[in-house]
Design a protein around this motif. Structure first.
Motif, mmCIF file in Angstrom:
data_model
loop_
_atom_site.group_PDB
_atom_site.id
_atom_site.type_symbol
_atom_site.label_atom_id
_atom_site.label_comp_id
_atom_site.label_asym_id
_atom_site.label_seq_id
_atom_site.Cartn_x
_atom_site.Cartn_y
_atom_site.Cartn_z
ATOM 1 N N PHE A 1 54.308 28.371 36.946
ATOM 2 C CA PHE A 1 54.021 29.660 37.560
ATOM 3 C C PHE A 1 55.285 30.254 38.158
ATOM 4 N N GLY A 2 56.071 30.895 37.406
ATOM 5 C CA GLY A 2 57.195 31.607 37.994
ATOM 6 C C GLY A 2 56.722 32.968 38.415
ATOM 7 N N ILE A 3 57.660 33.870 38.746
ATOM 8 C CA ILE A 3 57.279 35.225 39.152
ATOM 9 C C ILE A 3 56.544 35.931 38.019
ATOM 10 N N ASP A 4 57.008 35.654 36.781
ATOM 11 C CA ASP A 4 56.392 36.324 35.634
ATOM 12 C C ASP A 4 54.902 36.013 35.555
ATOM 13 N N ASN A 5 54.632 34.722 35.772
ATOM 14 C CA ASN A 5 53.229 34.319 35.679
ATOM 15 C C ASN A 5 52.380 34.947 36.763
ATOM 16 N N THR A 6 52.986 35.068 37.963
ATOM 17 C CA THR A 6 52.253 35.678 39.070
ATOM 18 C C THR A 6 51.954 37.133 38.729
ATOM 19 N N ASP A 7 53.005 37.798 38.181
ATOM 20 C CA ASP A 7 52.796 39.198 37.793
ATOM 21 C C ASP A 7 51.665 39.300 36.780
ATOM 22 N N PHE A 8 51.733 38.345 35.845
ATOM 23 C CA PHE A 8 50.703 38.378 34.801
ATOM 24 C C PHE A 8 49.315 38.212 35.422
ATOM 25 N N THR A 9 49.249 37.293 36.423
ATOM 26 C CA THR A 9 47.959 37.031 37.059
ATOM 27 C C THR A 9 47.430 38.283 37.741
ATOM 28 N N VAL A 10 48.351 38.972 38.460
ATOM 29 C CA VAL A 10 47.938 40.184 39.167
ATOM 30 C C VAL A 10 47.472 41.234 38.163
ATOM 31 N N LEU A 11 48.266 41.344 37.071
ATOM 32 C CA LEU A 11 47.922 42.321 36.041
ATOM 33 C C LEU A 11 46.554 42.002 35.430
ATOM 34 N N ALA A 12 46.397 40.686 35.143
ATOM 35 C CA ALA A 12 45.113 40.272 34.552
ATOM 36 C C ALA A 12 43.974 40.579 35.508
ATOM 37 N N GLY A 13 44.260 40.396 36.832
ATOM 38 C CA GLY A 13 43.239 40.692 37.838
ATOM 39 C C GLY A 13 42.839 42.153 37.783
ATOM 40 N N LEU A 14 43.858 43.023 37.634
ATOM 41 C CA LEU A 14 43.569 44.457 37.590
ATOM 42 C C LEU A 14 42.736 44.796 36.357
ATOM 43 N N VAL A 15 43.160 44.190 35.217
ATOM 44 C CA VAL A 15 42.424 44.455 33.979
ATOM 45 C C VAL A 15 40.972 44.024 34.156
ATOM 46 N N LEU A 16 40.812 42.823 34.744
ATOM 47 C CA LEU A 16 39.452 42.303 34.929
ATOM 48 C C LEU A 16 38.636 43.221 35.835
ATOM 49 N N ALA A 17 39.320 43.705 36.913
ATOM 50 C CA ALA A 17 38.616 44.593 37.843
ATOM 51 C C ALA A 17 38.124 45.838 37.115
ATOM 52 N N VAL A 18 38.993 46.385 36.231
ATOM 53 C CA VAL A 18 38.591 47.580 35.487
ATOM 54 C C VAL A 18 37.405 47.245 34.586
ATOM 55 N N LEU A 19 37.531 46.068 33.916
ATOM 56 C CA LEU A 19 36.435 45.687 33.011
ATOM 57 C C LEU A 19 35.129 45.518 33.772
ATOM 58 N N LEU A 20 35.248 44.855 34.960
ATOM 59 C CA LEU A 20 34.039 44.642 35.758
ATOM 60 C C LEU A 20 33.434 45.967 36.192
ATOM 61 N N TYR A 21 34.344 46.921 36.543
ATOM 62 C CA TYR A 21 33.873 48.225 36.986
ATOM 63 C C TYR A 21 33.082 48.906 35.862
ATOM 64 N N VAL A 22 33.703 48.837 34.644
ATOM 65 C CA VAL A 22 33.042 49.471 33.503
ATOM 66 C C VAL A 22 31.709 48.797 33.252
ATOM 67 N N VAL A 534 42.364 26.265 26.623
ATOM 68 C CA VAL A 534 41.131 26.278 27.410
ATOM 69 C C VAL A 534 40.838 24.872 27.926
ATOM 70 N N ILE A 535 40.562 24.782 29.238
ATOM 71 C CA ILE A 535 40.145 23.493 29.826
ATOM 72 C C ILE A 535 38.701 23.660 30.279
ATOM 73 N N MET A 632 48.986 22.630 30.452
ATOM 74 C CA MET A 632 48.095 23.675 29.906
ATOM 75 C C MET A 632 47.932 24.829 30.899
ATOM 76 N N ILE A 633 47.755 24.477 32.188
ATOM 77 C CA ILE A 633 47.589 25.548 33.197
ATOM 78 C C ILE A 633 48.883 26.378 33.257
ATOM 79 N N ASN A 634 50.001 25.679 33.214
ATOM 80 C CA ASN A 634 51.295 26.370 33.226
ATOM 81 C C ASN A 634 51.445 27.302 32.031
#
Ligand code: FAD
Length: 689
Positions: A1-22, A534-535, A632-634
């Motif tokens: 989990f470097g900074i890139d991964n954290t960014d990705f996580t935040v981005l994925a969170g936003l995408v998920l939030a939009v999907l959940l909203y829809v 996938v785990i 795998m998580i990494n």
């Protein structure tokens, strides 16, 4: 989990939030479409303040319920307000009203909210949640309320929905009376949490509203009338009035049922196949396949199937006998005011109501004892009932620890004297009504479009306090086992069946092995990119959705191969646990899947009760595979946990926190924070119960 991964996580969170909203909005549209009909039945008006005022109500109880528990407690609370204080209470599902006028409701409001999934509001509360979460500061300054949340402390967002509602109501200027009640199903204390909260709130209301307490007196919400003969309009246990012979609206010319099928109207689905999954007969686990053809019901891999059970013949007999009821009596119920809805199809018979519409088994509550005092058959029994209803510890020793249901408990109290002093109306209104049970679907919508597989462990264990008494059994799972035995022509005299069922159902509606079902959408979904690792962690029947996931991947890869596409599948690692090899679910299927997935699928098995071996759980296996799991998580793996919410889900979480903390050389607190982020971004999903 470097900074890139954290960014990705935040981005994925936003995408998920939009999907959940829809998704939420589409759920909302669905609910709004349904609401018209429901409102027309209840009041014809969705304006909450107007309905309260027009019906001269002096107290409002609202509930937001997912599986019926919040509804049950809201109704119990309302009944007690009526019985003790003679209040004119309106008890309403938030799904059926709009709340723009909530600030104008001229009475105190009690709100019962269940938390579902990751701290979510129940599906039917979308409207209510939207309103209170967007209310301006001061917009609810006239509102006086109290709240009881129904939750489970084994989940991270314990009572999340109630807490969110509370925060937003206070921010909008509402005044809370008393403390927020928080029921904890994880600790098994829901009933006692409710009793403690309710007692404090009733005291407070007495002072606030200057109420005089009277000895609790049951007041029916319905006009009860006895009818002479069974006609086509009399329900004999049909799950909704649409199935009555007198109701042709929902069938086409060929007599085929037309949807939509949901909580208000299940589909009567044939079980086309079922079989026993365990090798030894000490415990049972049933694989059942429901055919949804012709229903137009679509499911996605990872969804839940809701199954509507009926009570076993022995339990119905026991209930009829202790209350000395005539099962043939035909009755009708008419609401005494338009804010009340009859909870099951009427007119019906007493026998049908008890068999199909009421939850007559399961633990009896102390609250039920208090409400029964007024109907005790004699003074001695009344004293005993009063004492137990007030003494939490004695009640636990004499009633709860013996796994008594209501009929067992009353038989024990009266030593067999009949309770024919209890009016049938009281039973119809006070016993919780039957709710469907949910099962994680174990098939894949890609490989089985019309067929839904369910994997259910049969609830049947000896009563620990009373070894000579009947075993403690679950309603639905024993019904599924009865069906499995009948369907496979097993002579039931050769089995140790604890209970038996009428498998044909009302007017033979369930003949040839059918049961009412509907599909409930879940958010438990495989990553859309097949190369994502996938785990999966699912001991016992927790493996059910993972069988669906793997079947999905097999069907996908086969279709890709057929189309000449060269898709690479990410690693799919499944941690499964069973006691020994007798209860190893789908043991023969997994090697086939591994072969078809060319080694991308691997299964790790933990056995907790192998003879002469030490107990090994999935958590232990996770640690054995620490390096691989960390890697795998990494590499962006999605993590899925399914099954027992009490012990396993927490154990797995702690094991994963340990793995991340060691792998990244960070503190456990930081590792726990990382997992929280994974949860928020949808990369750590739980389907636990
Ligand atoms: P119930 O009648 O509901 O009884 C529940 C328990 O109470 C039983 O253990 C029963 O023995 C006990 N009991 C009965 N009488 C008493 C009494 N008087 N006092 C105290 N206890 C009593 N289960 C699966 O097997 N497979 C799945 O894939 C699965 N997926 C699920 C997914 C979700 C989202 C949820 C919420 C649950 C899932 N479950 C699953 C659990 C399932 O929904 C049922 O709760 C379970 O099968 C028991 O149902 P039942 O009707 O047989 O038991």
């Amino acid at each position: 989990f470097g900074i890139d991964n954290t960014d990705f996580t935040v981005l994925a969170g936003l995408v998920l939030a939009v999907l959940l909203y829809v998704k939420r909005n589409s759920i909302k549209e669905l609910l709004m479409a349904d609401d018209g009909a429901i409102t027309a039945v209840s009041t014809g008006n969705r304006d909450i303040a107007q309905v309260v005022t027009e019906n001269n109500k002096n107290y409002l109880v609202l509930y937001a319920s997912q599986t019926g528990t919040a509804e049950d407690y809201a109704k119990k609370f309302s009944k007690e307000l009526v019985a003790k204080f003679n209040l004119n209470v309106m008890c309403a599902d938030v799904e059926n009203y709009d709340f723009e006028s909530l600030n104008d409701v001229p009475v105190i409001v009690s709100i019962f909210i269940s938390t579902y999934g990751e701290g979510d509001f129940p599906d039917g509360a979308v409207n209510f949640e939207d309103f209170i979460c967007n209310a301006d500061a001061g917009a609810l300054s006239n509102l006086k309320y109290n709240m009881f949340g129904l939750g489970n402390s084994t989940y991270e967002f314990f009572n999340g929905a109630a807490k969110k509602a509370e925060k937003n109501l206070l921010a909008a200027g509402a005044t809370r009376l008393g403390k927020l009640g928080e029921a904890d199903d994880g600790a098994g204390t829901t009933d006692e949490d409710y009793m403690a909260w309710k007692d404090s709130i009733l005291e407070l209301l007495k002072d606030n509203l200057h109420l005089d307490e009277q000895e609790a007196k049951f007041t029916s919400q319905f006009q009860y009338s006895v009818l002479d003969e069974v006609s086509d309009a009399v329900a004999l246990g049909e799950p909704s009035s649409h199935y009555l012979p007198s109701h042709e609206l929902n069938r086409n010319a060929d007599g085929i049922q037309l949807g939509p099928f949901d909580l208000s109207q299940p589909f009567i689905a044939p079980i086309v196949k079922s079989h026993e999954l365990f090798a030894s007969n000490d415990r049972n686990c049933i694989h059942s396949e429901f055919d949804l053809s012709g229903s137009n019901i679509k499911y996605s891999t990872g969804d839940h199937l809701a199954i509507w059970p009926s009570n076993a013949v022995e339990k119905v007999q026991q209930f009829l006998s202790i209350f000395n009821l005539d099962s043939e009596t035909i009755f009708d119920l008419k609401p005494l005011d338009p804010t009340v809805k009859v909870p099951f199809p009427t007119p019906t018979t007493v026998g049908a109501a008890i068999k199909h519409y009421l939850q007559i088994t399961g633990p009896v509550s102390r609250q039920m004892f208090s409400s029964l005092i007024q109907f005790a058959p004699n003074a001695d029994i009344k004293d005993k009932l009063t004492l137990l209803s007030k003494d939490k510890d004695q009640f636990a020793v004499e009633i709860t620890s013996k796994y008594f249901n209501i009929a067992d408990a009353l038989h024990y109290l009266s030593d067999g004297i009949k309770w024919d002093t209890v009016p049938v109306q009281f039973l119809l209104e006070s016993i919780p009504h039957m709710t469907p049970r949910y099962y994680s679907i174990s098939s894949s919508s890609l490989s089985e479009k019309q067929t839904v597989h369910v994997t259910s462990i049969v609830e049947n264990f000896p009563n620990p306090e009373l070894p000579n008494a009947a075993p403690v059994v679950g309603v639905t799972t024993n019904l599924l086992r009865n069906i499995q035995l009948a369907q496979n022509n097993v002579n039931i005299d050769d089995t140790n069946l604890p209970v038996h069922y009428d498998l044909n159902g009302p007017r033979n509606l369930f003949d040839n092995y059918k049961l009412p079902v509907h599909v409930r959408r879940s958010t438990f979904r495989l990553p859309s990119n097949p190369s994502t690792p996938v785990i999966m962690i699912g001991p016992g029947t927790g493996v059910a959705p993972f069988r669906g996931f793997i079947r999905e991947r097999v069907a996908f890869m086969e279709s890709q191969k057929k189309g000449g596409n060269n898709v690479s599948l990410g690693k799919h690692l499944l941690f499964y646990g069973s006691r020994d090899t007798d209860d190893f679910l789908y043991q023969e299927e997994w090697p086939e899947y591994a072969k078809k997935l060319d080694g991308s699928f691997e299964m790790v098995v933990a056995h907790s009760r192998l003879p002469n071996s030490k107990k090994v759980y999935v958590q232990d296996k996770l640690k054995d595979y620490e390096n691989q799991v960390f890697e795998m998580i990494n590499n962006g793996a999605f993590i899925y946990v399914c099954g027992d919410a009490k012990g396993m889900a927490k154990g797995v979480l702690n094991a994963l926190i340990g793995i991340l903390s060691r792998g990244k050389a960070i503190s456990s607190e930081d590792a726990a924070e990382l997992i929280k982020m994974l949860k928020t971004s949808g990369k750590y999903q739980e389907d636990v119960w």
